[in-house]
Structures are given as C-alpha cells and as structure tokens.
Design a protein around this motif. Structure first.
Motif, PDB file in Angstrom:
ATOM      1  N   LYS A 291     -13.628  -8.724  -8.175  1.00  0.00           N
ATOM      2  CA  LYS A 291     -13.596  -7.427  -8.856  1.00  0.00           C
ATOM      3  C   LYS A 291     -14.984  -6.978  -9.340  1.00  0.00           C
ATOM      4  N   THR A 292     -16.011  -7.235  -8.535  1.00  0.00           N
ATOM      5  CA  THR A 292     -17.352  -6.758  -8.885  1.00  0.00           C
ATOM      6  C   THR A 292     -17.911  -5.789  -7.848  1.00  0.00           C
ATOM      7  N   ASN A 293     -17.193  -5.557  -6.731  1.00  0.00           N
ATOM      8  CA  ASN A 293     -17.632  -4.629  -5.690  1.00  0.00           C
ATOM      9  C   ASN A 293     -16.474  -3.704  -5.325  1.00  0.00           C
ATOM     10  N   PRO A 294     -16.760  -2.429  -4.980  1.00  0.00           N
ATOM     11  CA  PRO A 294     -15.684  -1.465  -4.695  1.00  0.00           C
ATOM     12  C   PRO A 294     -14.974  -1.737  -3.377  1.00  0.00           C
ATOM     13  N   CYS A 295     -13.682  -1.443  -3.354  1.00  0.00           N
ATOM     14  CA  CYS A 295     -12.856  -1.593  -2.156  1.00  0.00           C
ATOM     15  C   CYS A 295     -13.116  -0.419  -1.212  1.00  0.00           C
ATOM     16  N   SER A 296     -13.161  -0.699   0.085  1.00  0.00           N
ATOM     17  CA  SER A 296     -13.436   0.345   1.072  1.00  0.00           C
ATOM     18  C   SER A 296     -12.162   1.023   1.589  1.00  0.00           C
ATOM     19  N   ASP A 297     -10.982   0.537   1.136  1.00  0.00           N
ATOM     20  CA  ASP A 297      -9.717   1.114   1.596  1.00  0.00           C
ATOM     21  C   ASP A 297      -9.178   2.057   0.518  1.00  0.00           C
ATOM     22  N   PRO A 298      -9.221   3.360   0.734  1.00  0.00           N
ATOM     23  CA  PRO A 298      -8.752   4.299  -0.300  1.00  0.00           C
ATOM     24  C   PRO A 298      -7.251   4.226  -0.548  1.00  0.00           C
ATOM     25  N   ARG A 299      -6.512   3.628   0.365  1.00  0.00           N
ATOM     26  CA  ARG A 299      -5.055   3.529   0.207  1.00  0.00           C
ATOM     27  C   ARG A 299      -4.613   2.109  -0.154  1.00  0.00           C
ATOM     28  N   CYS A 300      -5.525   1.288  -0.604  1.00  0.00           N
ATOM     29  CA  CYS A 300      -5.209  -0.102  -0.935  1.00  0.00           C
ATOM     30  C   CYS A 300      -4.146  -0.165  -2.036  1.00  0.00           C
ATOM     31  N   ARG A 301      -3.136  -0.977  -1.819  1.00  0.00           N
ATOM     32  CA  ARG A 301      -2.046  -1.128  -2.776  1.00  0.00           C
ATOM     33  C   ARG A 301      -1.866  -2.597  -3.188  1.00  0.00           C
ATOM     34  N   ARG A 302      -2.906  -3.418  -3.010  1.00  0.00           N
ATOM     35  CA  ARG A 302      -2.751  -4.844  -3.292  1.00  0.00           C
ATOM     36  C   ARG A 302      -2.960  -5.190  -4.756  1.00  0.00           C
ATOM     37  N   GLY A 303      -3.405  -4.229  -5.564  1.00  0.00           N
ATOM     38  CA  GLY A 303      -3.552  -4.473  -6.993  1.00  0.00           C
ATOM     39  C   GLY A 303      -4.491  -5.629  -7.291  1.00  0.00           C
ATOM     40  N   PRO A 304      -4.088  -6.556  -8.188  1.00  0.00           N
ATOM     41  CA  PRO A 304      -4.974  -7.669  -8.539  1.00  0.00           C
ATOM     42  C   PRO A 304      -5.245  -8.615  -7.380  1.00  0.00           C
ATOM     43  N   LEU A 305      -4.402  -8.601  -6.328  1.00  0.00           N
ATOM     44  CA  LEU A 305      -4.633  -9.476  -5.178  1.00  0.00           C
ATOM     45  C   LEU A 305      -5.781  -8.990  -4.305  1.00  0.00           C
ATOM     46  N   CYS A 306      -6.170  -7.736  -4.458  1.00  0.00           N
ATOM     47  CA  CYS A 306      -7.362  -7.249  -3.759  1.00  0.00           C
ATOM     48  C   CYS A 306      -8.576  -7.734  -4.537  1.00  0.00           C
ATOM     49  N   ALA A 307      -9.530  -8.331  -3.835  1.00  0.00           N
ATOM     50  CA  ALA A 307     -10.700  -8.909  -4.504  1.00  0.00           C
ATOM     51  C   ALA A 307     -11.713  -7.852  -4.940  1.00  0.00           C
ATOM     52  N   PHE A 308     -11.446  -6.568  -4.596  1.00  0.00           N
ATOM     53  CA  PHE A 308     -12.418  -5.508  -4.848  1.00  0.00           C
ATOM     54  C   PHE A 308     -11.884  -4.508  -5.885  1.00  0.00           C
ATOM     55  N   THR A 309     -12.788  -3.677  -6.400  1.00  0.00           N
ATOM     56  CA  THR A 309     -12.421  -2.737  -7.458  1.00  0.00           C
ATOM     57  C   THR A 309     -11.970  -1.400  -6.879  1.00  0.00           C
ATOM     58  N   HIS A 310     -11.149  -0.671  -7.670  1.00  0.00           N
ATOM     59  CA  HIS A 310     -10.619   0.617  -7.237  1.00  0.00           C
ATOM     60  C   HIS A 310     -10.982   1.753  -8.182  1.00  0.00           C
ATOM     61  N   ASP A 311     -11.371   1.429  -9.403  1.00  0.00           N
ATOM     62  CA  ASP A 311     -11.884   2.426 -10.351  1.00  0.00           C
ATOM     63  C   ASP A 311     -12.654   1.675 -11.427  1.00  0.00           C
TER      64      ASP A 311
END
Length: 381
Positions: A291-311
């Motif tokens: 959670k220190t780099n932004p996610c490149s998928d604008p439709r990502c729905r993985r929540g905390p399981l995504c290693a990247f940030t969304h806002d």
C-alpha cells in the motif's frame, strides 16, 4: 499477474489415485525420517497396550475422553490416529442398518489400517502413498512392514493429515465424529485464523500475516483471494525475520526456469535465511512496500488484498528503516529457525492435500501497480 495464485497443478487421475510423483516431491521438501527399528516398534506397542489397559474404557471400548484447554479431546484424537479401523468388525456384513462409514472397525482389506506406533525414531509408517500398493489389489512386497500408506484410510488418519483441514461436508458429513477432517475450527490441529479475519482481513493483517499460515479450508477454492498459503511458492516467511522487500535474484531465476516441484532449499543458497524477498507475496505484501504505490487498475475490487493504493486514505506509511539495514540485507538472517518455530511453527509441514488437487483459476480481477514494482506478466512466485 504476479498477485495471482500459484501455478495450476495436475489433477488426480481418473482412477482416483493420488499423483504419487507430486506426493513424493512434496515430501522431499524435507527428508523423511528413517523407519523405526523392530525393537523400537515392539517397545512402542507394549507402551500403547499398557496405556490402553490403564485407561477406563468408554462407549464401544474406546478410551474415555479427557478434556484439556480449548475444549479438545486429546485421548479420542490419539485413539483415532493409532487405532481407528485396526480391529475387524464383528457385526455381520448383511446387517442393513450397519453403516461402515460410521463404524470404528474395518470390514475388509481395503478398509483396514495398520496400527500406527510412535517411538523416539518416529511413526511406524509415513503419511505418503505407497508406490506399489494404494487403494488397489496389488501386492506390496514389504507387506505390513512397509513405511508408506497402503490406503486412503491410512493416509487420512495419519497425523500428517488428520484434522488438519475442515470438512467441506460439514454438518451433512455421514462420518460424524469419526471423520478424518475437522467439523469446526475448534477441532483443527493446525494454526488458523478466525472466520471474521478470513472474511474481512485488515491491512495490518495483510502486511504481517497474509499467506503466513498453511490453508486448512476444505474443497477447491480461490487461492488468490485466500488469506492462507497453499504451496511454498504461495507462502510468506513472517516479516519479523527481517528480510527486505527487494526480490531475491536466485529465487526469481528458479521461478522463471526451474521446475514447480523444486525444493525450497534448492531455489536459493541462503534458504529460509535469505535477507531478500522470496517471490511476489513476500515482495508485494512486505510492510515497507504494501500500500505504498498506486494501483494501475481503475476497476480494481480486491480491497485490502490488492497490494497497491486506490486513494489517499488507502496509503500506508511504511515502518522506519532500522540502522544498518542496507548492510544487513547482504548477509543471511540470524536465528531464523528459532523465530520460525516461534511465529510459524508449522513452516516445514505444508498441507499435502493440495498436491492432490488443481489450483483453481482465480475469478478475481487482475491488478497491477506503478512505481517500484511492475510485476504484471510474470509467473507467480
């Protein structure tokens, strides 16, 4: 996507027999103990008989149950591991009301288990299928002296398997309390998380505990979105060991060109003591990267399981670096086995059930990140 679950594995053959090559390869991660000597087995047999005679008999001749903390009945569990299906049933086979699945005794050779004797040298046979005889009519030249399992009953009631997984039949299970699988989390004999944590993991949980325990869930499920590990390529060492989020080049080469069955120690010369991240899980979910780099998928729905940030609210502040960390990252980690025994006591015993199954394809969305690690397009590791 590097976030995805481990590679697919070969399913059991049409006959229903386990893929022996997989079981053997998985068991080879750590050396098998030698077969106990005849003298040790005889001493173990006498000790077991003495213990059985000293204990008051419960219903149907079973040892009376003794409760300990957490509500577990250790005597009943030990009886099932050592003696279940080792005595021939005296009820006539023609009795229509007699259900073999709910009977603690065996009814034919296919149903029979050899008594499992424990000595200081180990169990009398190992939780690995025999390559010469397993659930079929073939003969094993070693007979009852064979160090491997001859049937599914011997395999599932071996301590390497027994109650280390939840039964996917749950309350509908016809075997009831005699089932080799746990019917509740209280019956599990392996470390596990609560149902609420499994369903709604926090970001701190993901950073420090995600994929650090072996999976006890029954049946096929989505490995990518499961908080547990299923193979060593899916498993994380606890970050408390002190490794960094930088990828290990030895591990990366083993994933890119090595066999999936390659043992953990053969993938990196430093093994568990490597100061670098072994695979995507250790890199992406490391507390200093997660959670220190932004996610490149604008439709990502993985929540905390995504290693990247969304806002902005999703951004974590990584813990401060310790002094001398850069120099320490070049040396093997100290006291690794002691720390693993403290925080991950089952690190050396992956669940052998998963060697018999396909790794399911994930139905979740693919996510990728920007910044220090763009891991899209490589195999999971």
């Amino acid at each position: 996507c590097e976030c995805a679950g481990p590679e697919r594995r070969t399913a059991p053959c049409a006959s229903g027999r386990p893929p022996l090559a997989m079981m053997t390869a998985l068991a080879a991660e750590f050396p098998l103990p030698p077969l106990p000597s005849p003298a040790a087995l005889e001493a173990g047999q006498e000790a077991l008989a003495a213990a059985a005679g000293a204990d008051a008999a419960g219903p149907r001749g079973r040892p009376r149950r003794h409760r300990r903390g957490h509500g577990k009945s250790t005597t009943a569990e030990e009886w099932m591991i050592q003696d279940f299906k080792t005595v021939q049933c005296s009820v006539a086979a023609s009795t229509p009301s007699h259900d073999h699945r709910c009977c603690p005794n065996f009814h034919n050779e296919h149903d029979r288990r050899r008594q499992l004797i424990f000595t200081s040298e180990g169990p009398s046979y190992l939780g690995v299928p025999c390559p010469d005889r397993f659930d079929d009519g073939r003969m094993c030249v070693k007979g009852d002296a064979c160090r491997f399992c001859h049937s599914t009953s011997e395999l599932l009631y071996h301590p390497d398997f027994f109650r280390k997984r939840l039964c996917h039949h749950s309350k509908r299970c016809p075997r009831g309390r005699l089932c080799a699988f746990a019917h509740s989390r209280e019956e599990l004999l392996v470390p596990h998380f609560s149902e609420s944590v499994e369903a709604r993991p926090s970001e701190d949980f993901i950073a420090y505990k995600f994929k650090t325990e072996w999976c006890p869930l029954g049946g096929l499920h989505d490995w990518e979105n499961c908080v547990y590990a299923h193979t060593f390529r899916d498993w994380r060492r606890t970050p408390r060991l002190g490794y960094t989020s930088h990828p290990c080049p030895h591990w990366s080469r083993s994933v890119a060109g090595g066999a999936p069955e390659l043992a953990y120690a053969a993938r990196c010369p430093n093994g568990l003591a490597c100061p670098l991240a072994h695979g995507a899980k250790e890199q992406l979910y490391h507390p200093k990267f997660y959670k220190t780099n932004p996610c490149s998928d604008p439709r990502c729905r993985r929540g905390p399981l995504c290693a990247f940030t969304h806002d902005e609210k999703d951004v974590r502040t990584p813990p401060p670096a310790e002094s001398g960390a850069r120099t320490a990252a070049r040396k093997p980690l100290p006291n690794v086995e002691a720390l693993l025994r403290q925080h991950q006591p089952n690190f050396a015993t992956p669940p052998m059930y998963h060697a018999l199954e396909d790794a399911p394809r994930s139905g979740g969305s693919v996510c990728g990140g920007s910044g220090g690690a763009r891991l899209r397009g490589r195999r999971s590791g």
